[in-house]
Scaffold this motif. Structure first.
Motif, PDB file in Angstrom:
ATOM      1  N   UNK A 109       0.797  -1.216   0.000  1.00  0.00           N
ATOM      2  CA  UNK A 109       0.000   0.000   0.000  1.00  0.00           C
ATOM      3  C   UNK A 109       0.826   1.261   0.000  1.00  0.00           C
ATOM      4  N   UNK A 110       1.898   1.284   0.792  1.00  0.00           N
ATOM      5  CA  UNK A 110       2.696   2.502   0.880  1.00  0.00           C
ATOM      6  C   UNK A 110       3.403   2.792  -0.440  1.00  0.00           C
ATOM      7  N   UNK A 111       3.680   1.741  -1.213  1.00  0.00           N
ATOM      8  CA  UNK A 111       4.327   1.948  -2.513  1.00  0.00           C
ATOM      9  C   UNK A 111       3.417   2.671  -3.500  1.00  0.00           C
ATOM     10  N   UNK A 112       2.108   2.652  -3.230  1.00  0.00           N
ATOM     11  CA  UNK A 112       1.156   3.292  -4.147  1.00  0.00           C
ATOM     12  C   UNK A 112       0.842   4.727  -3.761  1.00  0.00           C
ATOM     13  N   UNK A 113       1.344   5.188  -2.613  1.00  0.00           N
ATOM     14  CA  UNK A 113       0.959   6.511  -2.127  1.00  0.00           C
ATOM     15  C   UNK A 113       1.516   7.606  -3.037  1.00  0.00           C
ATOM     16  N   UNK A 114       0.657   8.424  -3.614  1.00  0.00           N
ATOM     17  CA  UNK A 114       1.133   9.517  -4.473  1.00  0.00           C
ATOM     18  C   UNK A 114       1.589  10.700  -3.626  1.00  0.00           C
ATOM     19  N   UNK A 115       2.812  11.135  -3.822  1.00  0.00           N
ATOM     20  CA  UNK A 115       3.351  12.268  -3.074  1.00  0.00           C
ATOM     21  C   UNK A 115       3.310  13.515  -3.958  1.00  0.00           C
ATOM     22  N   UNK A 116       2.265  14.285  -3.807  1.00  0.00           N
ATOM     23  CA  UNK A 116       2.180  15.560  -4.518  1.00  0.00           C
ATOM     24  C   UNK A 116       3.355  16.443  -4.093  1.00  0.00           C
ATOM     25  N   UNK A 117       3.896  17.279  -4.979  1.00  0.00           N
ATOM     26  CA  UNK A 117       5.052  18.116  -4.607  1.00  0.00           C
ATOM     27  C   UNK A 117       4.843  18.940  -3.347  1.00  0.00           C
ATOM     28  N   UNK A 118       3.638  19.474  -3.129  1.00  0.00           N
ATOM     29  CA  UNK A 118       3.390  20.248  -1.908  1.00  0.00           C
ATOM     30  C   UNK A 118       3.486  19.350  -0.691  1.00  0.00           C
ATOM     31  N   UNK A 119       2.907  18.158  -0.786  1.00  0.00           N
ATOM     32  CA  UNK A 119       2.963  17.207   0.326  1.00  0.00           C
ATOM     33  C   UNK A 119       4.398  16.756   0.571  1.00  0.00           C
ATOM     34  N   UNK A 120       5.130  16.475  -0.492  1.00  0.00           N
ATOM     35  CA  UNK A 120       6.529  16.068  -0.338  1.00  0.00           C
ATOM     36  C   UNK A 120       7.337  17.162   0.359  1.00  0.00           C
ATOM     37  N   UNK A 121       7.098  18.411  -0.004  1.00  0.00           N
ATOM     38  CA  UNK A 121       7.783  19.535   0.638  1.00  0.00           C
ATOM     39  C   UNK A 121       7.489  19.583   2.129  1.00  0.00           C
ATOM     40  N   UNK A 122       6.208  19.501   2.497  1.00  0.00           N
ATOM     41  CA  UNK A 122       5.826  19.642   3.904  1.00  0.00           C
ATOM     42  C   UNK A 122       6.257  18.430   4.722  1.00  0.00           C
ATOM     43  N   UNK A 123       6.163  17.230   4.150  1.00  0.00           N
ATOM     44  CA  UNK A 123       6.629  16.050   4.871  1.00  0.00           C
ATOM     45  C   UNK A 123       8.132  16.105   5.106  1.00  0.00           C
ATOM     46  N   UNK A 124       8.866  16.560   4.113  1.00  0.00           N
ATOM     47  CA  UNK A 124      10.319  16.678   4.263  1.00  0.00           C
ATOM     48  C   UNK A 124      10.675  17.685   5.345  1.00  0.00           C
ATOM     49  N   UNK A 125       9.988  18.810   5.357  1.00  0.00           N
ATOM     50  CA  UNK A 125      10.237  19.811   6.401  1.00  0.00           C
ATOM     51  C   UNK A 125       9.926  19.242   7.782  1.00  0.00           C
ATOM     52  N   UNK A 126       8.825  18.497   7.887  1.00  0.00           N
ATOM     53  CA  UNK A 126       8.471  17.891   9.175  1.00  0.00           C
ATOM     54  C   UNK A 126       9.513  16.861   9.593  1.00  0.00           C
ATOM     55  N   UNK A 127       9.983  16.060   8.646  1.00  0.00           N
ATOM     56  CA  UNK A 127      10.991  15.049   8.961  1.00  0.00           C
ATOM     57  C   UNK A 127      12.233  15.686   9.581  1.00  0.00           C
ATOM     58  N   UNK A 128      12.638  16.847   9.079  1.00  0.00           N
ATOM     59  CA  UNK A 128      13.858  17.488   9.540  1.00  0.00           C
ATOM     60  C   UNK A 128      13.659  18.339  10.800  1.00  0.00           C
ATOM     61  N   UNK A 129      12.525  19.040  10.881  1.00  0.00           N
ATOM     62  CA  UNK A 129      12.349  20.046  11.938  1.00  0.00           C
ATOM     63  C   UNK A 129      11.458  19.563  13.069  1.00  0.00           C
TER      64      UNK A 129
END
Length: 421
Positions: A109-129
């Motif tokens: 299931x996780x392999x099918x998750x579409x990461x929209x660029x906005x979502x990818x940006x915010x998830x990456x920021x959350x991962x780091x901060x």
């Protein structure tokens, strides 16, 4: 992307700070010129973001939302999620016994998750901060998928559930981080801002991504309850989507499992404490999980104290309900709505209390598991009574109702009955 993203043209100071700090760890560049509403170019396309952007954007209104004007080049990807979900399933998380039977389905299931660029940006920021928020999102992804799998939902539904789990708290980035600290006591204004985060997250997804509307809807509903006691919109029954109902169960479980021992038993009890508050379909896997865990032994002193207070608290609940109903009948407008909400919550708590069927039993007839449940019930009741004022006041935008003297008898009754020993 939905063209009406006006709510995000004014840069949010908390999201802006997180994104600015993230650029120290990840390569974030402008995907187009960043221009304010007067046409002034603030940052050029393809220019790497630095902390200097933070100062340029404070209090600025932009022509396009900042989130849609940035891209991250080395951030969270589907592969990242697969790797981290594998570690979660193979680790010692309290929820492991829920995850492992459906590990293959979760990883597919996780392999099918579409990461929209906005979502990818915010998830990456959350991962780091805010790594705790990122880990919470990852666990919610797994738990939402596990609940769907255990309930034998279709594969397509499981995949959507995992996406909602990943995104459900994305609106928290727009809230003062101080309000998210565990154990912090929030005043009414602070709680009102915190309670808006599901709506903010839903607006962001609806306005800035191409995800199906049901995803944003479920994100908005993840703190709602079937009996109308949730937030942000106090939705009732069939007004909640199946995905929203599932996510409200997942969110409650995640809020419990790390706090105390006997996580499975506590989560199962909380889900069934007030009949009709949560969907039995999605709560069922948690109940089954609890039944397979080692039996719980109550703390003797705590259980004994709780049993001694059973009759007293039952009388207190009756007095509180009667007072809330009489106050509501005597008022109108905002004050009446507040009292009506209080009466509704107290009726629901009395239903829960009566459904237990234990308060009139002699202590000698109460079994060990029932003692554990009674101790949990007392703790849950006192917590809920203590939050009635906040939960009933915050939806009112007219803040004068907070000081309305006509509600004082209700607050006094809640305070005295809630503290009775």
């Amino acid at each position: 992307m939905n063209s009406s993203a006006g709510a995000f043209l004014q840069t949010n100071p908390f999201a802006l700070l997180t994104l600015s700090n993230a650029c120290a760890h990840q390569t974030i560049v402008a995907s187009r010129d960043i221009v304010d509403h007067q046409g002034t170019k603030l940052w050029a396309r393809d220019l790497q973001v630095t902390p200097a952007l933070h100062q340029r954007l404070i209090q600025r209104r932009l022509q396009q939302p900042l989130e849609t004007s940035l891209r991250v080049e080395d951030g969270v990807t589907t592969e990242t999620l697969v790797h981290e979900l594998t570690r979660l399933i193979d680790g010692d998380d309290p929820l492991t016994n829920l995850f492992r039977p459906c590990a293959t389905a979760l990883l597919s299931g996780v392999k099918t998750l579409p990461l929209h660029p906005v979502v990818q940006l915010l998830l990456t920021a959350a991962q780091q901060i805010t790594p705790a928020s990122y880990q919470h999102a990852l666990r919610a992804t797994a738990l939402a998928g596990a609940l769907a799998w255990h309930a034998k939902a279709p594969t397509a539904f499981l995949q959507r559930a995992m996406l909602v789990g990943l995104l459900h708290d994305i609106g928290e980035m727009y809230v003062n981080p101080a309000y998210l600290q565990a154990g912090r006591q929030l005043d009414l204004g602070e709680y009102r801002q915190l309670a808006a985060h599901p709506h903010v997250g839903a607006m962001l997804l609806a306005q800035m991504t191409d995800y199906p509307p049901e995803i944003a809807r479920a994100v908005c509903e993840h703190h709602e309850r079937l009996d109308g006691t949730g937030y942000p919109f106090q939705l009732l029954g069939a007004s909640l989507s199946p995905l929203g109902q599932l996510m409200s169960v997942a969110e409650l479980v995640l809020g419990i499992v790390d706090q105390r021992p006997h996580a499975a038993a506590r989560a199962s009890f909380a889900l069934k404490f007030v009949p009709g508050e949560f969907s039995g379909l999605w709560a069922g896997p948690v109940t089954h999980w609890a039944d397979t865990e080692p039996s719980t032994e109550p703390d003797a002193a705590q259980a004994g104290a709780a049993i001694a207070q059973l009759g007293t608290l039952d009388g207190g609940l009756q007095r509180m309900q009667a007072k809330a109903e009489s106050v509501a009948d005597s008022l109108d407008g905002a004050a009446q709505r507040v009292a009506q909400r209080a009466a509704h919550r107290l009726r629901r708590l009395r239903i829960a209390w009566n459904a237990m069927g234990l308060w009139s039993l002699p202590e000698s007839a109460i079994e060990p598991q029932e003692r554990f449940d009674i101790a949990l019930a007392m703790s849950e009741l006192r917590y809920r009574i203590g939050t009635i004022g906040r939960d009933c006041l915050w939806p009112e935008t007219d803040q004068t109702v907070q000081a309305d003297a006509r509600l004082v008898p209700l607050w006094l009754t809640l305070a005295s009955a809630g503290k009775s020993k």
